[in-house]
Design an enzyme around this catalytic site. Structure first.
Site, PDB file in Angstrom:
ATOM      1  N   GLY A   1      41.912  41.871  32.381  1.00 48.02           N
ATOM      2  CA  GLY A   1      42.249  42.886  33.374  1.00 48.02           C
ATOM      3  C   GLY A   1      42.142  44.322  32.914  1.00 48.02           C
ATOM      4  N   THR A   2      41.201  44.613  31.974  1.00 49.21           N
ATOM      5  CA  THR A   2      41.060  46.026  31.578  1.00 49.21           C
ATOM      6  C   THR A   2      40.487  46.857  32.734  1.00 49.21           C
ATOM      7  OG1 THR A   2      38.841  45.814  30.620  1.00 49.21           O
ATOM      8  CG2 THR A   2      40.699  45.428  29.131  1.00 49.21           C
ATOM      9  N   ASN A   3      39.637  46.247  33.543  1.00 44.77           N
ATOM     10  CA  ASN A   3      39.133  46.987  34.717  1.00 44.77           C
ATOM     11  C   ASN A   3      40.272  47.268  35.698  1.00 44.77           C
ATOM     12  OD1 ASN A   3      36.079  47.496  34.783  1.00 44.77           O
ATOM     13  ND2 ASN A   3      36.202  45.408  33.985  1.00 44.77           N
TER      14      ASN A   3
ATOM     15  N   ASN B   1      31.962  44.040  43.415  1.00 46.58           N
ATOM     16  CA  ASN B   1      32.101  43.280  42.169  1.00 46.58           C
ATOM     17  C   ASN B   1      31.561  44.113  41.018  1.00 46.58           C
ATOM     18  OD1 ASN B   1      32.407  40.910  40.451  1.00 46.58           O
ATOM     19  ND2 ASN B   1      30.177  40.698  40.545  1.00 46.58           N
TER      20      ASN B   1
ATOM     21  N   MET C   1      36.294  35.222  38.114  1.00 46.10           N
ATOM     22  CA  MET C   1      35.268  34.262  37.690  1.00 46.10           C
ATOM     23  C   MET C   1      35.053  33.103  38.666  1.00 46.10           C
ATOM     24  SD  MET C   1      34.312  35.834  35.083  1.00 46.10           S
ATOM     25  CE  MET C   1      34.815  36.856  33.693  1.00 46.10           C
ATOM     26  N   LYS C   2      35.403  33.306  39.920  1.00 53.28           N
ATOM     27  CA  LYS C   2      35.181  32.255  40.932  1.00 53.28           C
ATOM     28  C   LYS C   2      34.135  32.737  41.923  1.00 53.28           C
ATOM     29  CE  LYS C   2      37.606  28.848  40.029  1.00 53.28           C
ATOM     30  NZ  LYS C   2      36.728  27.767  39.678  1.00 53.28           N
ATOM     31  N   ILE C   3      33.311  31.810  42.382  1.00 53.16           N
ATOM     32  CA  ILE C   3      32.303  32.174  43.378  1.00 53.16           C
ATOM     33  C   ILE C   3      32.920  32.030  44.771  1.00 53.16           C
ATOM     34  CG2 ILE C   3      30.086  31.487  44.378  1.00 53.16           C
ATOM     35  CD1 ILE C   3      29.271  30.726  41.451  1.00 53.16           C
ATOM     36  N   LEU C   4      32.748  33.064  45.579  1.00 51.55           N
ATOM     37  CA  LEU C   4      33.344  33.062  46.919  1.00 51.55           C
ATOM     38  C   LEU C   4      32.323  32.582  47.949  1.00 51.55           C
ATOM     39  CD1 LEU C   4      35.128  36.494  46.536  1.00 51.55           C
ATOM     40  CD2 LEU C   4      36.258  34.249  46.676  1.00 51.55           C
TER      41      LEU C   4
ATOM     42  N   HIS D   1      29.777  43.684  37.411  1.00 52.33           N
ATOM     43  CA  HIS D   1      29.091  42.676  36.600  1.00 52.33           C
ATOM     44  C   HIS D   1      28.611  43.328  35.302  1.00 52.33           C
ATOM     45  CE1 HIS D   1      26.992  38.990  35.682  1.00 52.33           C
ATOM     46  NE2 HIS D   1      25.980  39.745  35.275  1.00 52.33           N
TER      47      HIS D   1
HETATM   48  C1  GAR Z   1      34.112  42.334  32.706  1.00 53.56           C
HETATM   49  O1  GAR Z   1      33.180  42.594  31.698  1.00 53.56           O
HETATM   50  C2  GAR Z   1      33.415  42.011  34.004  1.00 53.56           C
HETATM   51  O2  GAR Z   1      32.241  42.732  34.201  1.00 53.56           O
HETATM   52  C3  GAR Z   1      33.120  40.547  33.814  1.00 53.56           C
HETATM   53  O3  GAR Z   1      34.270  40.029  33.203  1.00 53.56           O
HETATM   54  C4  GAR Z   1      34.864  41.048  32.403  1.00 53.56           C
HETATM   55  C5  GAR Z   1      36.328  41.149  32.774  1.00 53.56           C
HETATM   56  O4  GAR Z   1      36.994  42.058  31.951  1.00 53.56           O
HETATM   57  N1  GAR Z   1      32.810  39.911  35.054  1.00 53.56           N
HETATM   58  C6  GAR Z   1      31.924  38.938  35.173  1.00 53.56           C
HETATM   59  O5  GAR Z   1      31.330  38.469  34.226  1.00 53.56           O
HETATM   60  C7  GAR Z   1      31.721  38.430  36.590  1.00 53.56           C
HETATM   61  N2  GAR Z   1      30.470  37.757  36.697  1.00 53.56           N
HETATM   62  P1  GAR Z   1      38.439  42.585  32.295  1.00 53.56           P
HETATM   63  O6  GAR Z   1      39.269  41.354  32.678  1.00 53.56           O
HETATM   64  O7  GAR Z   1      38.931  43.198  31.036  1.00 53.56           O
HETATM   65  O8  GAR Z   1      38.344  43.561  33.424  1.00 53.56           O
END
Ligand code: GAR
Length: 208
Positions: free
Chosen positions: A14-16, A109, A92-95, A111
């Site tokens: 969850g850093t984003n 999203n 990480m789930k496809i909707l 990516h």
């Molecule tokens: C991020 O790098 C995001 O882009 C990726 O998971 C990481 C989550 O980091 N998402 C995917 O790969 C989706 N296909 P976070 O939990 O620290 O935000």
């Protein structure tokens, strides 16, 4: 400026999410995270939500009879909290189309690659950066895009690059990419909040 109600879907660290929360609290982002939903009960992102008194929910596919009822639960939660924009931040789930239809044009999203490279259902998290190293590309990056029925295929809002150096590993690339993810995700949310994103076919035009 109007403050946008944002719901964030997460699966992990969850850093984003943290970056969105921090920037909304300082006023840098015209958004307010009103709810967080995780498909994993041990996601650290849930703790981040709690630290900021943001309502959080665990909604796991296995607790529902099918995908539609799983997604309907999330739709109901998001609507209860009057969410205007759904942000998939490490979700990480496809909707399915059931969810996409409920929030059409209002789901984005992040990516961790330059779509259409290193994306699709087998590319997520650290796997993406390992594939980047293995392929030998010299630049990679991150993409924020609208979500449609296909995986990592919706119209692209913002992309930014990072260089791949000989000394890089999947982990060092992940660190560099995370940094630009935090930048472009908040830029995209701001543009959305300002009503400046216009989808024209596959393209997203940014209105002045
Ligand atoms: C991020 O790098 C995001 O882009 C990726 O998971 C990481 C989550 O980091 N998402 C995917 O790969 C989706 N296909 P976070 O939990 O620290 O935000």
């Amino acid at each position: 400026m109007r403050i946008l109600n944002v719901g964030v879907l997460v699966s992990g660290n969850g850093t984003n999410l943290q970056s969105i929360i921090d920037k909304s609290e300082t006023g840098e982002l015209p958004a307010h995270v009103v709810v967080v939903i995780s498909n994993k009960s041990d996601a650290y992102a849930l703790q981040r939500a709690k630290n900021h008194s943001i309502p959080s929910y665990v909604v796991r596919p296995r607790d529902f009879v099918d995908q539609v009822s799983y997604e309907q639960k999330m739709i109901d939660i998001l609507n209860t909290h009057k969410v205007e924009l759904v942000v998939l931040a490490g979700f990480m789930k496809i909707l399915s189309s059931h969810f996409v239809q409920a929030f059409r044009g209002r789901i984005i999203n992040i990516h961790p690659s330059l779509i259409p490279s290193f994306c699709g259902k087998d590319f997520y998290g650290i796997k993406v950066h390992q594939a980047v190293i293995d392929y030998g590309v010299k630049v990679t990056g991150a993409t924020v895009h609208f979500v449609d029925e296909n995986v990592d295929a919706g119209p692209i809002i913002i992309q930014r690059t990072v260089e791949v150096k000989d000394s890089d590993t999947a982990e060092t690339i992940a660190l560099k990419v995370h940094q630009i993810e935090h930048e472009i995700l908040s830029e995209a949310i701001t543009l959305f909040a300002q009503g400046r994103l216009k989808i024209v076919g596959r393209r997203v035009l940014v209105e002045e």
